[in-house]
Design a protein around this motif. Structure first.
Motif, PDB file in Angstrom:
ATOM      1  N   SER A 251      -7.822  -8.790   2.052  1.00  0.00           N
ATOM      2  CA  SER A 251      -7.890  -7.212   2.142  1.00  0.00           C
ATOM      3  C   SER A 251      -7.383  -6.328   0.886  1.00  0.00           C
ATOM      4  N   ALA A 252      -6.261  -7.139   0.214  1.00  0.00           N
ATOM      5  CA  ALA A 252      -6.068  -6.591  -1.027  1.00  0.00           C
ATOM      6  C   ALA A 252      -7.127  -6.376  -2.128  1.00  0.00           C
ATOM      7  N   LEU A 253      -7.744  -7.637  -2.256  1.00  0.00           N
ATOM      8  CA  LEU A 253      -8.857  -7.675  -3.250  1.00  0.00           C
ATOM      9  C   LEU A 253      -9.929  -6.881  -2.860  1.00  0.00           C
ATOM     10  N   LEU A 254     -10.169  -6.644  -1.468  1.00  0.00           N
ATOM     11  CA  LEU A 254     -11.376  -5.761  -1.094  1.00  0.00           C
ATOM     12  C   LEU A 254     -11.347  -4.521  -1.709  1.00  0.00           C
ATOM     13  N   PHE A 255     -10.001  -4.011  -1.284  1.00  0.00           N
ATOM     14  CA  PHE A 255      -9.479  -2.530  -1.705  1.00  0.00           C
ATOM     15  C   PHE A 255      -9.430  -2.327  -2.950  1.00  0.00           C
ATOM     16  N   LYS A 256      -8.825  -3.546  -3.719  1.00  0.00           N
ATOM     17  CA  LYS A 256      -8.849  -3.238  -5.113  1.00  0.00           C
ATOM     18  C   LYS A 256     -10.197  -2.891  -5.800  1.00  0.00           C
ATOM     19  N   TYR A 257     -11.270  -3.659  -5.469  1.00  0.00           N
ATOM     20  CA  TYR A 257     -12.527  -3.732  -6.160  1.00  0.00           C
ATOM     21  C   TYR A 257     -13.397  -2.679  -5.423  1.00  0.00           C
ATOM     22  N   ALA A 258     -13.205  -2.406  -4.379  1.00  0.00           N
ATOM     23  CA  ALA A 258     -14.427  -1.474  -3.565  1.00  0.00           C
ATOM     24  C   ALA A 258     -14.460  -0.054  -3.932  1.00  0.00           C
ATOM     25  N   SER A 294       0.640 -14.769  12.675  1.00  0.00           N
ATOM     26  CA  SER A 294      -0.373 -14.432  11.796  1.00  0.00           C
ATOM     27  C   SER A 294      -0.361 -13.172  11.338  1.00  0.00           C
ATOM     28  N   ILE A 295      -0.369 -12.041  12.163  1.00  0.00           N
ATOM     29  CA  ILE A 295      -0.647 -10.788  11.995  1.00  0.00           C
ATOM     30  C   ILE A 295       0.783 -10.004  11.629  1.00  0.00           C
ATOM     31  N   LEU A 296       1.870 -10.647  11.609  1.00  0.00           N
ATOM     32  CA  LEU A 296       3.036 -10.465  11.245  1.00  0.00           C
ATOM     33  C   LEU A 296       3.089 -10.711   9.601  1.00  0.00           C
ATOM     34  N   PHE A 297       2.702 -11.854   9.240  1.00  0.00           N
ATOM     35  CA  PHE A 297       2.663 -12.017   7.736  1.00  0.00           C
ATOM     36  C   PHE A 297       1.443 -11.209   7.287  1.00  0.00           C
ATOM     37  N   THR A 298       0.475 -10.923   7.880  1.00  0.00           N
ATOM     38  CA  THR A 298      -0.787  -9.994   7.180  1.00  0.00           C
ATOM     39  C   THR A 298       0.001  -8.660   7.204  1.00  0.00           C
ATOM     40  N   GLY A 299       0.639  -8.107   8.018  1.00  0.00           N
ATOM     41  CA  GLY A 299       1.583  -6.907   7.992  1.00  0.00           C
ATOM     42  C   GLY A 299       2.230  -6.709   6.486  1.00  0.00           C
ATOM     43  N   MET A 300       3.031  -7.766   6.231  1.00  0.00           N
ATOM     44  CA  MET A 300       3.908  -7.771   5.092  1.00  0.00           C
ATOM     45  C   MET A 300       3.238  -7.929   3.862  1.00  0.00           C
ATOM     46  N   VAL A 301       2.070  -8.748   3.828  1.00  0.00           N
ATOM     47  CA  VAL A 301       1.230  -8.643   2.799  1.00  0.00           C
ATOM     48  C   VAL A 301       0.513  -7.505   2.360  1.00  0.00           C
ATOM     49  N   MET A 302      -0.183  -6.789   3.567  1.00  0.00           N
ATOM     50  CA  MET A 302      -0.760  -5.619   3.420  1.00  0.00           C
ATOM     51  C   MET A 302       0.014  -4.487   2.941  1.00  0.00           C
ATOM     52  N   LYS A 303       1.230  -4.428   3.626  1.00  0.00           N
ATOM     53  CA  LYS A 303       1.959  -3.117   2.960  1.00  0.00           C
ATOM     54  C   LYS A 303       2.401  -3.512   1.336  1.00  0.00           C
ATOM     55  N   TYR A 307      -1.661  -1.899   0.474  1.00  0.00           N
ATOM     56  CA  TYR A 307      -1.303  -0.561   0.650  1.00  0.00           C
ATOM     57  C   TYR A 307      -1.376   0.244  -0.516  1.00  0.00           C
ATOM     58  N   SER A 308      -0.906  -0.536  -1.639  1.00  0.00           N
ATOM     59  CA  SER A 308      -1.097   0.312  -2.898  1.00  0.00           C
ATOM     60  C   SER A 308      -2.157   0.453  -3.613  1.00  0.00           C
ATOM     61  N   ASN A 309      -3.286  -0.201  -2.861  1.00  0.00           N
ATOM     62  CA  ASN A 309      -4.744  -0.050  -3.527  1.00  0.00           C
ATOM     63  C   ASN A 309      -5.561   1.090  -2.767  1.00  0.00           C
ATOM     64  N   LEU A 310      -4.790   1.774  -1.600  1.00  0.00           N
ATOM     65  CA  LEU A 310      -5.288   2.898  -1.028  1.00  0.00           C
ATOM     66  C   LEU A 310      -5.483   4.061  -1.590  1.00  0.00           C
ATOM     67  N   SER A 311      -6.083   4.949  -1.206  1.00  0.00           N
ATOM     68  CA  SER A 311      -5.724   6.532  -1.881  1.00  0.00           C
ATOM     69  C   SER A 311      -4.438   7.023  -1.283  1.00  0.00           C
ATOM     70  N   GLU A 312      -3.941   8.014  -1.685  1.00  0.00           N
ATOM     71  CA  GLU A 312      -2.792   8.654  -1.219  1.00  0.00           C
ATOM     72  C   GLU A 312      -2.962   9.160   0.107  1.00  0.00           C
ATOM     73  N   ASN A 313      -4.107   9.875   0.493  1.00  0.00           N
ATOM     74  CA  ASN A 313      -3.898  10.284   1.669  1.00  0.00           C
ATOM     75  C   ASN A 313      -4.241   9.211   2.582  1.00  0.00           C
ATOM     76  N   SER A 314      -4.788   8.138   2.321  1.00  0.00           N
ATOM     77  CA  SER A 314      -5.097   7.040   3.080  1.00  0.00           C
ATOM     78  C   SER A 314      -3.844   6.292   3.479  1.00  0.00           C
ATOM     79  N   GLN A 315      -2.966   6.260   2.427  1.00  0.00           N
ATOM     80  CA  GLN A 315      -1.705   5.718   2.579  1.00  0.00           C
ATOM     81  C   GLN A 315      -0.886   6.356   3.587  1.00  0.00           C
TER      82      GLN A 315
END
Lengths: 540, 540
Positions: A251-258, A294-303, A307-315
């Motif tokens: 997810s991090a890579l997707l949001f970084k490059y999309a 799994s979802i717990l670690f996804t939460g940690m990694v996504m945060k 998270y920092s690859n999102l626009s400010e409003n989306s954050q």
């Protein structure tokens, strides 16, 4: 199956002369279903309002979770007395499917997502020790004591493996109530990180242990050896963790490059963002692993990365979104637990089991906290040792909540001949008692232990105050002092500790630049003075 | 019932020697369930990404809804070919309960919630005429034509009442696809308001008509007269509307006086706010009314009054929240429809029924649009008449979507002997064809009719541009000219028109001051140049 279709309950064609198949439900039952959901929504609204009023008047003896539980108990009691009991019960007595598919994932994800990286990583070694080793100790101690209690005719006798299953499920501590009070009163960030980190990670450990024990029980006849048990446990835990971390990285890579943050496509960004946690959950389930872990670690990694690859409003939006749905799910779970406890015909022959269980989990938690704290303190320099009062606060904070309840619900299906029912009854009783007693007295306890208003006190109003410099000494502990003792265990523990420190370096130097679009040194994630609890007002 | 518990599918104890009750599902089925949901999530992600790519490249022949439908069709087709078919189908073939409880309410609420008050109220009379009278005409015309078609052996013969039920359900038009293109291309605000307002309100009308016809069918033997039918219809429609409006007003007062916006309690505010629509839905269902109609009006009232009582952050959040969940639900519905159509074993004996139905709904929509437009134009001054090209655009925009599908799903249960199945097959076919054909050609149609780039063109970038003065002449139409014709019908229509104008005055002078905390003249809600579609990026 046909409840709540847009067909009027009064004039249900299935109740009439229609030849549709499966039209067994009468109009009255449909109406009851509608009333049941209405009742649930009203209880939710009431819980939020009551919790708000109590918090506003600084009445810490009845936190929101306790209030929700009490509302459930009261309404359940009233429904039990009234005539409509049966029809309402059918709607409250919902399937575990709903629980595991819709209520639990957002709560667990939010646990991981709301972890504040800085205090968490600076206490990473201690948290992992408490969560992994400590939960293991607590589970085994509880299991052995319950088994011995059964052997000595103090309580209902369960087979040893089932005792260990009970030990595992009852070792899952719940962060909600205690943490909301911690945050309200303002307490030491390190204590906060310990309590929060432990209660989040130990859910994952408890569920893995529970499942491993369940497998042992099931395959007892097929002669599996102890080694296989360990392998299965590692398979579940490490596999689920890897799946979760992997999905998070994708997810991090997707949001970084999309490049969605540039194009002002907030809705698209948010839609994709909220789908990933569920994807992680279902991927793990599909692979035969634990979705919760799994979802717990996804939460940690996504945060930490996505998270920092999102626009400010989306954050701002996704934080509020996960906060919202986890609040709703949590409140609903507490209401449901209260309601269920009031409605169930509990056999009070279990009262001994409940009493001794509570005693034993207190002992087991002491064994967990104090032994792990001893180990952690061995590795820490004198300035960073976990003080005795923090250990006591940590011991006291071990109330049981949604995860224990969910696993107990599960055990009703897993265990034969009413054993599961005994465990379920005991667990619900323990949940109610610990939530009401510990939840109600945490404020007093924190004051008695004088950990309120410590160095890094943060009130709700001061949220935006940047005191990230204040506890900087905790982040980079000096490992060069006090290393002459030469103790072998100590050395090994320090190596482990160093590895967690090197993880921080790895993160800073490689992971963060690779997975996020931010520069190496301006770390957006680290500017929060204190992790936000899952309730209460949040920062803007 | 036990799918997706945190128990590993591979080692499911229920599949083993456990004595737990109801453990009929094997591990393989559980795994298939996980895979099914995974597949659904991946299809959702794919739809969003594909829709985004298509929109970015301004490829209007395949809007997002069509893309979702196609993805569902393709995956369904692939699953149909592959061996895993049956197990995946069990998971996709979900109950209507899920549809009506979780997917439909957010979409309908969002329809009401995203209605922009200004163009909506200035065209209120026309919209109500099209939605109420027009939908009635379209339903009856379709029903009669389908019945005649059956009598003349052109198509499968259905009883007259069932033809009317089919006419009602197929008259529910869907706004999603057309409106996203309207917004993308930028079209006249009044045309936009007409299309949007009509498609939103006619859902409520169609569902009320459908239910009334369903009652008539059911009670045909008990000799109910025509008068009772009308009463029942009014009961359902007005009752549901009142319930929805009532709940909306209650929420407005709650937020006005609770003072949550001052205390920075955004999470509490949002939790309460998102509970009200669902409360409205369940209240109406519990009272034996239509939840869909109720939640639609709750959405309109909450947007108009409650919304302005929220804090600014919460306003931004709830808009994004409802936008998000309705996008997810919509996309999911289109995927699901495509998948279902590919999976079902359609009997192609219905091909005649489908062909003539499409012909008839075209005729019925013409009867609806042109007759109602004629009536509306009778009352309007020369400057405000609905031009012929707008009428044609309105006629063309009548594609069928989620509501028709949902009601057709319902009719499978309501109608006997495969009649429901015929209607369901025809409806799904009509939905697919209209979504793909009309959705794909709307851009071309708008250009051919030269309604693209009209006076009040708004692109996505210009959202914040305040052109609320631009179309001010539409808001206060001058009623004193052209009133000497003396036609009786014309007079009555004008009185009705005046009553809608006086509603605007009532709203401005009494309702808005009473239900909101804003001053009378600074109307926050009216500064939006154009209603936001339910998809696409939204303003910040």
């Amino acid at each position: 199956m046909e409840r709540l279709l847009p067909m009027s309950p009064d004039h249900d064609p299935n109740g009439g002369n229609s030849s549709s198949p499966g039209g067994g439900q009468t109009g009255k039952e449909q109406q009851a279903a509608g009333v049941g959901i209405l009742l649930q929504i009203m209880m939710l609204v009431l819980s939020f309002v009551l919790g708000h009023v109590l918090r506003r008047h600084k009445f810490y003896y009845l936190p929101e979770a306790s209030a929700s539980l009490l509302i459930g108990l009261i309404v359940g009691g009233l429904a039990n007395v009234s005539d409509t009991e049966t029809s309402i019960r059918t709607w409250f007595n919902f399937h575990e499917e709903f629980f595991f598919l819709f209520l639990l994932p957002p709560i667990i994800f939010q646990s991981g997502f709301s972890l504040s990286p800085k205090p968490f990583f600076s206490n990473f070694g201690a948290i992992v020790t408490f969560a992994i080793l400590g939960t293991f100790i607590a589970s085994v101690v509880t299991g052995v004591l319950v088994y011995l209690g059964g052997v000595m005719f103090l309580m209902y006798k369960l087979p040893f493996v089932e005792c260990l299953m009970f030990g595992a499920l009852i070792s899952a501590t719940d962060p909600v109530t205690v943490l909301s009070i911690f945050q309200e009163l303002g307490t030491d960030v390190n204590l906060y990180a310990l309590v929060f980190g432990e209660s989040v990670l130990n859910d994952a450990m408890a569920i893995s242990l529970y499942r491993t024990m369940s497998l042992v029980r099931q395959n007892a006849s097929s002669g599996q050896n102890f080694f296989m048990v360990i392998v299965r446990f590692l398979e579940t835990f490490v596999g689920s963790m890897s799946a979760g971390v992997g999905v998070g990285f994708i997810s991090a890579l997707l949001f970084k490059y999309a490049g969605l943050d540039i194009d002002n496509l907030q809705n698209l960004e948010c839609c994709l963002f909220v789908l990933f946690p569920y994807f992680s959950y279902m991927l793990a389930e599909g692979l035969g692993l634990s979705g919760i872990v799994s979802i717990l670690f996804t939460g940690m990694v996504m945060k930490h990365y996505t998270y920092s690859n999102l626009s400010e409003n989306s954050q701002r939006f996704v934080s509020a979104f996960f906060h919202l749905i986890s609040s709703l799910a949590e409140t609903f779970i507490f209401i449901y637990m209260g309601f269920d406890i009031a409605m169930e015909q509990h056999s009070w022959s279990h009262v001994g089991f409940i009493f001794f269980s509570i005693l034993f989990i207190g002992v087991a938690r002491a064994a967990n906290v104090f032994s792990c704290a001893y180990l952690v303190n061995l590795t820490r320099p004198a300035t960073r040792k976990i003080p005795a009062k923090h250990q006591k606060a940590l011991w006291y904070s071990g109330l049981r909540g949604a995860m224990a309840f969910a696993l107990a619900l599960q055990s009703v299906h897993d265990l034969p001949e009413g054993h599961g029912q005994t465990i379920f009854t005991a667990t619900t009783a323990i949940v109610v008692l610990t939530v009401l007693l510990i939840g109600g007295s945490t404020g007093t306890m924190l004051e008695a232990l004088q950990v309120v208003g410590d160095a890094h006190e943060v009130s709700l109003v001061e949220h935006n105050f940047q005191n990230s410099e204040g506890n900087h000494s905790y982040v980079a502990p000096s490992y060069d002092e006090d290393s002459s003792s030469g103790n072998k265990i100590k050395m090994k523990l320090k190596e482990f500790h160093k590895s967690t420190a090197s993880f921080t370096a790895l993160d800073r130097n490689y992971l963060t630049p690779f997975f996020t679009s931010q520069n190496g040194d301006e770390d957006d994630d680290f500017d929060e003075p204190m992790p936000t609890s899952r309730r209460g007002g949040f920062r803007h």
